[in-house]
Design a protein around this motif. Sequence first.
Motif, PDB file in Angstrom:
ATOM      1  N   ALA A  60       0.857  -1.185   0.000  1.00 50.58           N
ATOM      2  CA  ALA A  60       0.000   0.000   0.000  1.00 50.58           C
ATOM      3  C   ALA A  60       0.892   1.233   0.000  1.00 50.58           C
ATOM      4  O   ALA A  60       1.796   1.362   0.831  1.00 50.58           O
ATOM      5  CB  ALA A  60      -0.907  -0.002   1.221  1.00 50.58           C
TER       6      ALA A  60
ATOM      7  N   TYR B  78       1.250   5.747  -1.098  1.00 54.19           N
ATOM      8  CA  TYR B  78       0.586   7.005  -1.444  1.00 54.19           C
ATOM      9  C   TYR B  78       1.640   8.025  -1.868  1.00 54.19           C
ATOM     10  O   TYR B  78       2.757   8.045  -1.361  1.00 54.19           O
ATOM     11  CB  TYR B  78      -0.295   7.534  -0.313  1.00 54.19           C
ATOM     12  CG  TYR B  78       0.380   7.815   1.012  1.00 54.19           C
ATOM     13  CD1 TYR B  78       0.655   9.119   1.420  1.00 54.19           C
ATOM     14  CD2 TYR B  78       0.705   6.780   1.894  1.00 54.19           C
ATOM     15  CE1 TYR B  78       1.242   9.396   2.651  1.00 54.19           C
ATOM     16  CE2 TYR B  78       1.283   7.046   3.125  1.00 54.19           C
ATOM     17  CZ  TYR B  78       1.550   8.350   3.493  1.00 54.19           C
ATOM     18  OH  TYR B  78       2.142   8.608   4.716  1.00 54.19           O
TER      19      TYR B  78
ATOM     20  N   PRO C   8      -8.312   8.542   2.514  1.00 51.60           N
ATOM     21  CA  PRO C   8      -8.032   7.172   2.096  1.00 51.60           C
ATOM     22  C   PRO C   8      -7.920   7.001   0.590  1.00 51.60           C
ATOM     23  O   PRO C   8      -7.259   6.073   0.114  1.00 51.60           O
ATOM     24  CB  PRO C   8      -9.232   6.396   2.654  1.00 51.60           C
ATOM     25  CG  PRO C   8      -9.698   7.193   3.822  1.00 51.60           C
ATOM     26  CD  PRO C   8      -9.468   8.620   3.441  1.00 51.60           C
TER      27      PRO C   8
ATOM     28  N   LEU D  76      -4.542   6.337  -1.376  1.00 45.03           N
ATOM     29  CA  LEU D  76      -3.839   5.058  -1.303  1.00 45.03           C
ATOM     30  C   LEU D  76      -4.009   4.243  -2.583  1.00 45.03           C
ATOM     31  O   LEU D  76      -5.071   4.268  -3.203  1.00 45.03           O
ATOM     32  CB  LEU D  76      -4.353   4.251  -0.110  1.00 45.03           C
ATOM     33  CG  LEU D  76      -4.002   4.810   1.267  1.00 45.03           C
ATOM     34  CD1 LEU D  76      -4.917   4.206   2.322  1.00 45.03           C
ATOM     35  CD2 LEU D  76      -2.542   4.535   1.598  1.00 45.03           C
ATOM     36  N   TYR D  77      -2.981   3.533  -2.947  1.00 39.86           N
ATOM     37  CA  TYR D  77      -3.062   2.609  -4.077  1.00 39.86           C
ATOM     38  C   TYR D  77      -2.118   1.445  -3.807  1.00 39.86           C
ATOM     39  O   TYR D  77      -1.248   1.505  -2.917  1.00 39.86           O
ATOM     40  CB  TYR D  77      -2.707   3.306  -5.390  1.00 39.86           C
ATOM     41  CG  TYR D  77      -1.275   3.792  -5.481  1.00 39.86           C
ATOM     42  CD1 TYR D  77      -0.281   3.005  -6.068  1.00 39.86           C
ATOM     43  CD2 TYR D  77      -0.902   5.045  -4.986  1.00 39.86           C
ATOM     44  CE1 TYR D  77       1.033   3.445  -6.161  1.00 39.86           C
ATOM     45  CE2 TYR D  77       0.402   5.486  -5.066  1.00 39.86           C
ATOM     46  CZ  TYR D  77       1.367   4.685  -5.645  1.00 39.86           C
ATOM     47  OH  TYR D  77       2.673   5.126  -5.714  1.00 39.86           O
TER      48      TYR D  77
ATOM     49  N   ASP E  10      -1.651   5.820  11.747  1.00 42.52           N
ATOM     50  CA  ASP E  10      -1.468   5.595  10.311  1.00 42.52           C
ATOM     51  C   ASP E  10      -2.284   6.599   9.504  1.00 42.52           C
ATOM     52  O   ASP E  10      -1.814   7.128   8.485  1.00 42.52           O
ATOM     53  CB  ASP E  10      -1.877   4.171   9.941  1.00 42.52           C
ATOM     54  CG  ASP E  10      -1.077   3.107  10.682  1.00 42.52           C
ATOM     55  OD1 ASP E  10       0.126   3.325  10.900  1.00 42.52           O
ATOM     56  OD2 ASP E  10      -1.665   2.075  11.048  1.00 42.52           O
TER      57      ASP E  10
ATOM     58  N   ARG F  85      -0.825   9.552   7.002  1.00 45.52           N
ATOM     59  CA  ARG F  85      -1.272   9.588   5.606  1.00 45.52           C
ATOM     60  C   ARG F  85      -1.958  10.908   5.264  1.00 45.52           C
ATOM     61  O   ARG F  85      -1.801  11.446   4.158  1.00 45.52           O
ATOM     62  CB  ARG F  85      -2.233   8.425   5.348  1.00 45.52           C
ATOM     63  CG  ARG F  85      -2.660   8.244   3.906  1.00 45.52           C
ATOM     64  CD  ARG F  85      -4.081   7.744   3.824  1.00 45.52           C
ATOM     65  NE  ARG F  85      -5.040   8.693   4.344  1.00 45.52           N
ATOM     66  CZ  ARG F  85      -5.958   8.411   5.262  1.00 45.52           C
ATOM     67  NH1 ARG F  85      -6.084   7.207   5.775  1.00 45.52           N
ATOM     68  NH2 ARG F  85      -6.781   9.375   5.688  1.00 45.52           N
TER      69      ARG F  85
ATOM     70  N   ARG G   1       5.021   4.258   2.265  1.00 43.52           N
ATOM     71  CA  ARG G   1       4.268   3.080   2.667  1.00 43.52           C
ATOM     72  C   ARG G   1       3.481   3.389   3.928  1.00 43.52           C
ATOM     73  O   ARG G   1       3.616   4.473   4.513  1.00 43.52           O
ATOM     74  CB  ARG G   1       5.221   1.895   2.869  1.00 43.52           C
ATOM     75  CG  ARG G   1       5.832   1.450   1.553  1.00 43.52           C
ATOM     76  CD  ARG G   1       6.891   0.388   1.702  1.00 43.52           C
ATOM     77  NE  ARG G   1       6.399  -0.835   2.335  1.00 43.52           N
ATOM     78  CZ  ARG G   1       6.925  -2.032   2.132  1.00 43.52           C
ATOM     79  NH1 ARG G   1       7.946  -2.184   1.288  1.00 43.52           N
ATOM     80  NH2 ARG G   1       6.453  -3.103   2.754  1.00 43.52           N
ATOM     81  N   VAL G   2       2.642   2.455   4.345  1.00 36.27           N
ATOM     82  CA  VAL G   2       1.738   2.722   5.449  1.00 36.27           C
ATOM     83  C   VAL G   2       1.692   1.520   6.381  1.00 36.27           C
ATOM     84  O   VAL G   2       1.866   0.373   5.959  1.00 36.27           O
ATOM     85  CB  VAL G   2       0.321   3.068   4.905  1.00 36.27           C
ATOM     86  CG1 VAL G   2      -0.298   1.892   4.192  1.00 36.27           C
ATOM     87  CG2 VAL G   2      -0.589   3.560   6.023  1.00 36.27           C
TER      88      VAL G   2
ATOM     89  N   ALA H 272      -8.019   1.165   0.926  1.00 36.93           N
ATOM     90  CA  ALA H 272      -8.727   2.440   1.119  1.00 36.93           C
ATOM     91  C   ALA H 272     -10.012   2.223   1.897  1.00 36.93           C
ATOM     92  O   ALA H 272     -10.348   3.007   2.805  1.00 36.93           O
ATOM     93  CB  ALA H 272      -9.017   3.096  -0.231  1.00 36.93           C
TER      94      ALA H 272
END
Length: 304
Positions: free
Chosen positions: A5, A7, A13, A16-17, A44, A48, A61-62, A285
């Motif tokens: 994940a 971004y 949200p 995110l991809y 988190d 983000r 990353r997350v 997401a």
Amino acid sequence: MSRAALYDRTGGPEVLYIGDAADPQPGPGQVVVRVQAAGLNPVDSKLRSGFIPSDAPFPRRVGSDLAGTVIAVGEGAVYGDGRPVSVGDEVLGRGPGAVAERTLAEAAELAIRPHELPVDVAGGLWIAGLTAVSCLATVPVDADDVVLVGGSTGGVGLMAAQLAVATGARVIGTAGPRAAEFLESLGIEPVAYGEGLVDRLPPAGTITAVIDCHGREALDAGIALGVPVDRMVAIAAYGAVHELGVHNVERSARTAQNLAGLAAGIAAGDLLLPVAATFPLDEVAAAFEALESSHAPGKIVVLP
């Protein structure tokens, strides 16, 4: 390459991809974990969204909480108790960017996952469990205490309330009305959060400690009821820490040894960390949307 994940900009949200990330290589004291479960936490979302500033380069990353299988071991990698790590170990703990198929982790921040502990539960334990342990290390309680836990159905609050119950303390937890029966089943006295909280609590002089795991409502109630500020702790209300003089949660109790103790307690049925919902990696997401909305007690977990 493996999937993670990611971004490229801060935001909701929707930023995110799922993209390809280079497979990590372990350095000294490190391991690579094939992630089976990664719990989400409010921090988190704050990272983000940009609420917590970061100078890390994009794409970022997350996540951090994880459970999974060790697939590569760096030189000298040992657990916190000194045991060497082996490929194939089933572990839980933390690793940066854990919402991914693979991630790097410091071996000292991992513990062996008991077979009786479901992997989705294990994947959400690090922050919630060890922050709860840290709350009680900051403000210790025992059977003579009456403890108010703010946000008692969140991950940290639920664990902190149960740990306080285990000491013999009387524990009162703020929550929504739908959670009342659930809290009572754990020995926690539910009280509705929101306006007028002080009027729903026992009279001044009864509550002896406050652990606020959601904002500052319980802290303000504690002040109104005469609880000494050195018997109150906050996990995120930084403004209240400075304004009221209450404790910010200490960090030294966040050890792999304490994590292993919590894992053993849940595996034995002495503690409960429910999983509110799980999502596949491709729906990260949606997982964050669930995290950031009102949801059932427990953790939101991604299953890569």
